[in-house]
Design an enzyme around this catalytic site. Structure first.
Site, PDB file in Angstrom:
ATOM      1  CD  GLU A 266     -49.833 -39.799 -86.750  1.00 31.80           C
ATOM      2  OE1 GLU A 266     -49.337 -38.673 -86.632  1.00 31.80           O
ATOM      3  OE2 GLU A 266     -50.983 -39.994 -87.188  1.00 31.80           O
ATOM      4  CG  ASP A 339     -56.252 -37.732 -85.732  1.00 34.48           C
ATOM      5  OD1 ASP A 339     -56.194 -36.757 -84.975  1.00 34.48           O
ATOM      6  OD2 ASP A 339     -55.518 -37.875 -86.725  1.00 34.48           O
ATOM      7  CD  GLU A 367     -55.484 -33.168 -89.249  1.00 35.76           C
ATOM      8  OE1 GLU A 367     -55.170 -32.854 -88.088  1.00 35.76           O
ATOM      9  OE2 GLU A 367     -55.044 -34.180 -89.833  1.00 35.76           O
TER      10      GLU A 367
HETATM   11  C1  BDP Z   1     -53.106 -35.987 -86.941  1.00 35.43           C
HETATM   12  C2  BDP Z   1     -52.511 -35.089 -87.959  1.00 35.43           C
HETATM   13  C3  BDP Z   1     -51.014 -35.086 -87.955  1.00 35.43           C
HETATM   14  C4  BDP Z   1     -50.494 -34.906 -86.543  1.00 35.43           C
HETATM   15  C5  BDP Z   1     -51.087 -35.956 -85.649  1.00 35.43           C
HETATM   16  C6  BDP Z   1     -50.751 -35.740 -84.185  1.00 35.43           C
HETATM   17  O1  BDP Z   1     -52.983 -35.475 -89.228  1.00 35.43           O
HETATM   18  O2  BDP Z   1     -50.591 -34.060 -88.803  1.00 35.43           O
HETATM   19  O3  BDP Z   1     -49.111 -34.967 -86.509  1.00 35.43           O
HETATM   20  O4  BDP Z   1     -52.476 -35.926 -85.718  1.00 35.43           O
HETATM   21  O5  BDP Z   1     -51.620 -35.258 -83.467  1.00 35.43           O
HETATM   22  O6  BDP Z   1     -54.401 -35.505 -86.716  1.00 35.43           O
HETATM   23  O7  BDP Z   1     -49.661 -36.049 -83.743  1.00 35.43           O
END
Ligand code: BDP
Length: 683
Positions: A266, A339, A367
Site C-alpha cells: 500500500e 483484509d 474496522e
Molecule cells: C487495512 C487498513 C489500513 C491498514 C492496512 C494494513 O484499511 O488502514 O494500513 O490494512 O494492515 O485493513 O496495513
C-alpha cells in the site's frame, strides 16, 4: 434539571447500582479479604504478582498461598501450575499470570483444581496503529494512549504513566506480553532520539507487567532520518546505519522486542524499491537485532493492482521464499487472504510455509465491523479461523496447530490490531472491551471457546456483586448472563448477514469502511480499490470466480480443500461468492434460489439486531445506568445502520438480478439514490 438529577440518584440508590463508566474493564472487583502469601523472589514482576493477590484475594479468609519459582518440565515458557494453595512457574511472569488466573477463577465462581496452564504462543502482541500525531488509524475510541501532540507532547506526565500502567496491567491479566506502539504505516520520526526517549519511558512501565515493547519502522528510515543516499538493504552504509540505530535503542531499552515492518505494501517503501526481495530486507534487519535477542515481524500483507486477484498475492510472493528467512524473522499474516473482511476463508499461507515462522494477525479494532458503534463480539470468527483445517500435514492440520508449534517447530507468535484509545472506557463501545479480552485469552489458549470467554467476560465485567463469595444471584444468571451471552455469540453471524453474507466481501463504501458501497468506484482509482472488483455482479449472477476457470486462487489451498472450494456443489455456502460467480437462479441447499437467499440473509441480519435491542432493554434492571444507556444508544444506531446495509445491498444487486424481493420480507425503507447520496460517511 436538578429534579431529574435527584431522581436519577435516588433511582441509583434504590437499585443498589452505582454509575459505571467502563474504565475498570474486566478488572473491577473492589472487595478483598486477607490472605497470607508465602514466597519471595527479588523482582518487580514477582512483587507485582504478590501485590495483586493481596489486593484482590477473594477466597477463604486468611488462606495461605505459596508462590514458587521453580523449573518443572510440565510448565512451558511463562506457563504455570495452579492449585488451590500454590502457584508454581518457571518465571516470575508465569507467577503473575498464575495469580491473574486464580483471581479470575475466584471472580467467575469456579472451583480451583490443580492444572498446568501453558501458552499457545510464545509472543502474544498487540499492534497499535497509533500515529505520532496522536491519531489512531482505524481507531474508534479517541486518541492514542501513547502519543500526544502539542508543545509538551513528548513530556511524560503522571497521567501518561497512570494510563500506561493500567494498560499494562489489563494486558497482563489476559496474558498479553508485548505491544508494538506505533502504526505499521510508520513515520520514520519514531527513530529520532526525542521519540525514542518516550519509547523508553513507555517500555519502562510496560516491563513492570511483563510486556515487551516493539516498534514499527519505515523502511526508508536510513535515507529520511539518517540522511543516506538510499535505503537499499544490501548497501553497507545502510546495514551499518541500522546496526547503530539498533545499538542506540538497546542502550535505552535493554529488553527491546524488535521491529514490525510493513514493506512494499500500500505504497510503503521496501526492499523492492531497490530491486531486492522481502528476504533481503527482513534478514538485514534480523541480523541487526540478533545480537540483542530481537526479532523482526515482517508483514505479508502485500498486493498490487497489476495482478488479476488480490487474494492470491501474499501466497504468490512469499511461498517461494520459504526457508530463506533468518531464524529471528516471523512472517505476520492476516487471518484471511484479503483484509479482515467480515468472513474470509483462512489465508492459504498458513501451513504452506513449512520452514518459516508464521504468526497470525487478527484485527480487534472493528474496522470492518461497524467501528465502535456496532455490538460485534469477534471471538466466534477467531474460533472458526483457529479451527480451519489447512490439511497441509494431513487431516487435523488446523491453523491453530500450524502456528502454535504443534506441527512446525518454529518460534510462535500472534498479533492483534488493538482497539484501545483515550476514551474513558478504552474501546469506545463497552462490548468492544470483550474483543480485547477475547483476543488475549485466545492468544494464551487457542482452544478456548468463544462461549467460555463470553461467559467469563460478562461475569467479570457486569457482576452485580462486589463480594464474589456471595453466589451469583439466580435471576441475574437467568435474566442477564444467559441472554446477553446469547447476543454476543450471535452478533458475529448477524453482522455477516446484514453486511456480507454468503462470501460477499469488500463491498464497503469508500475508505472509511463503515457503510455499504457495492457500487463504489471512481475514475483513476486502482481497480482493486473499487467494489465491483470484488462482487462482479451482472445480469447472470454475482461473485468472484476463483476457480480454475477464473483466477484459480483455489489452487493455493491443499487438497481436498482445492476441490471442495473449487466446485460449486461442494463449496461451503458461507464462501460461495468468495470462490464462485454464481447464477442468480442457483439452487441453494435449502431450496431457495441464490437471489432469494441473499435477500433472506440480509433481512435476518437486521432482525437479529432488532432482537438484540429487545434483549438489552429487558436487561436494564441488571445493569448500571451509565453502561445501560451507552449501549442502548449504540444499539439504536446499530439497528438503523443494519437496515441501511440491507436496503442498499438488496436494491443495488436487484438492478442486476432483476428479481423481486421475496414478499414475506419487509420492504426496504430507504431509497438507493438517497443512500448513495448520504454515503453514511464516517470519519
Ligand atoms: C487495512 C487498513 C489500513 C491498514 C492496512 C494494513 O484499511 O488502514 O494500513 O490494512 O494492515 O485493513 O496495513
Amino acid at each position: 434539571m436538578r429534579v431529574s438529577v435527584c431522581v436519577f440518584i435516588l433511582l441509583l440508590i434504590a437499585s443498589g447500582l452505582k454509575a459505571e463508566d467502563g474504565s475498570g474493564l474486566w478488572l473491577r472487583n473492589n472487595f478483598a479479604s486477607p490472605v497470607n502469601v508465602v514466597g519471595s523472589h527479588k523482582s518487580t514482576i514477582f512483587n507485582v504478582a504478590k501485590q495483586e493477590l493481596l489486593n484482590n484475594w477473594q477466597g477463604k479468609e486468611n488462606a495461605t498461598i505459596n508462590l514458587l519459582v521453580k523449573k518443572d518440565k510440565r510448565i512451558i515458557g511463562d506457563g504455570f501450575l495452579l492449585s488451590s494453595d500454590k502457584i508454581q512457574a518457571n518465571t516470575d511472569l508465569g507467577i503473575l499470570y498464575g495469580v491473574f488466573e486464580l483471581l479470575r477463577q475466584q471472580q467467575t465462581h469456579q472451583t480451583v483444581s490443580e492444572k498446568v496452564y501453558n501458552p499457545s504462543y510464545e509472543l502474544r502482541l498487540l499492534n497499535h496503529w497509533d500515529n505520532l500525531n496522536s491519531s489512531v488509524e482505524r481507531g474508534y475510541a479517541g486518541k492514542s494512549i501513547f502519543w500526544r501532540t502539542g508543545e509538551n507532547g513528548l513530556v511524560v506526565t503522571e497521567n501518561d504513566k497512570r494510563i500506561w500502567t493500567e494498560y499494562a496491567r489489563a494486558n497482563a491479566s489476559i496474558g498479553i506480553n508485548g505491544a508494538a506502539i506505533n502504526n505499521v504505516n510508520a513515520s520514520p520520526d519514531i527513530l529520532r532520539p526525542d521519540r525514542l526517549e518516550r519509547v523508553k519511558a513507555i517500555a519502562d512501565i510496560l516491563r513492570t507487567y511483563g510486556l515487551k515493547l516493539y516498534i514499527s519502522i519505515n523502511f526508508s528510515s536510513p535515507k529520511i532520518v539518517g540522511g543516506l543516499s538510499d535505503s537499499d538493504p544490501l548497501n553497507p552504509e545502510v546495514i551499518n546505519w541500522w546496526k547503530e540505530k539498533v545499538k542506540e535503542i538497546y542502550t535505552l531499552i535493554p529488553d527491546f522486542g524488535g521491529f514490525l515492518v510493513k514493506a512494499n505494501s500500500e505504497g510503503q517503501p521496501g526492499p523492492q524499491d531497490y530491486g531486492r526481495t522481502h528476504v533481503d530486507g527482513a534478514n538485514m534487519l534480523a541480523d541487526a537485532v540478533k545480537p540483542y535477542g530481537g526479532i523482526i515481524m515482517w508483514r505479508a500483507f502485500v498486493y498490487s493492482s497489476e495482478e488479476d486477484d488480490r487474494a492470491k498475492q501474499a501466497y504468490a510472493e512469499f511461498v517461494p521464499f520459504d526457508g530463506q528467512f533468518r531464524e529471528n524473522v516471523i512472517v505476520q499474516v492476516k487471518n484471511g487472504p484479503i483484509d479482515f473482511q467480515p468472513r474470509e476463508p483462512f489465508n492459504p499461507l498458513f501451513g504452506a510455509m513449512k520452514k518459516t515462522a508464521i504468526m497470525p494477525e487478527l484485527q480487534i479494532t472493528q474496522e470492518y465491523f461497524g467501528h465502535s458503534t456496532h455490538l460485534v463480539y469477534l471471538a466466534p470468527m477467531w474460533e472458526e479461523f483457529f479451527h480451519s483445517d489447512t490439511h497441509q500435514e494431513g487431516t487435523g492440520s488446523t491453523v491453530a496447530r500450524c502456528t502454535d508449534g504443534s506441527i512446525f517447530k518454529h518460534r510462535t507468535a500472534i498479533a492483534g490490531v488493538a482497539n484501545t484509545g483515550t476514551d474513558t472506557n478504552w474501546c469506545g463501545h463497552h462490548f468492544a472491551q470483550a474483543n480485547w479480552y477475547a483476543y488475549g485469552r485466545m492468544a494464551w489458549n487457542n482452544q478456548l471457546t468463544s462461549d467460555q470467554i463470553a461467559d467469563e467476560w460478562i461475569k467479570l465485567t457486569f457482576n452485580p456483586e462486589t463480594n464474589v463469595r456471595v453466589a451469583l444471584p439466580e435471576d441475574w444468571s437467568v435474566n442477564f448472563l444467559k441472554p446477553i451471552k446469547q447476543v454476543m455469540l450471535e452478533s458475529y453471524e448477524a453482522s455477516v448477514n446484514y453486511m456480507m453474507p454468503l462470501g460477499f466481501h469488500h463491498i464497503f463504501q469508500a475508505s472509511h469502511h463503515y457503510g455499504p458501497g457495492p457500487w463504489w468506484e471512481r475514475d483513476g482509482v486502482r481497480k482493486d480499490w473499487t467494489m465491483p472488483y470484488y462482487h462482479n455482479a451482472d445480469t447472470i449472477g454475482v461473485g468472484f470466480n476463483r476457480t480454475i476457470t477464473g483466477s484459480n486462487a483455489v489452487a493455493q489451498y491443499h487438497e481436498p480443500l482445492k476441490s471442495i472450494y473449487g466446485n460449486l456443489e461442494t463449496c461451503p455456502e458461507e464462501f460461495l461468492l468468495w470462490f464462485h460467480h454464481v447464477p442468480w437462479n442457483h439452487k441453494m441447499k435449502n431450496g431457495n434460489t441464490l437471489w432469494d437467499e441473499i435477500c433472506y440473509r440480509y433481512d435476518s441480519g437486521v432482525k437479529q439486531v432488532r432482537q438484540f435491542q429487545v434483549v438489552w432493554d429487558k436487561a436494564q434492571p441488571y445493569v448500571d445506568a451509565g453502561r445501560f444507556d451507552a449501549v442502548q444508544r449504540r444499539l439504536r444506531t446499530h439497528a438503523h445502520d443494519a437496515q441501511i446495509w440491507k436496503d442498499a445491498c438488496l436494491l443495488y444487486f436487484q438492478e442486476f438480478s432483476r428479481k423481486p424481493i421475496p414478499f414475506d420480507i419487509e420492504r426496504p425503507i430507504h431509497n438507493l439514490d438517497e443512500i448513495k447520496k448520504n454515503d453514511m460517511d464516517r470519519p
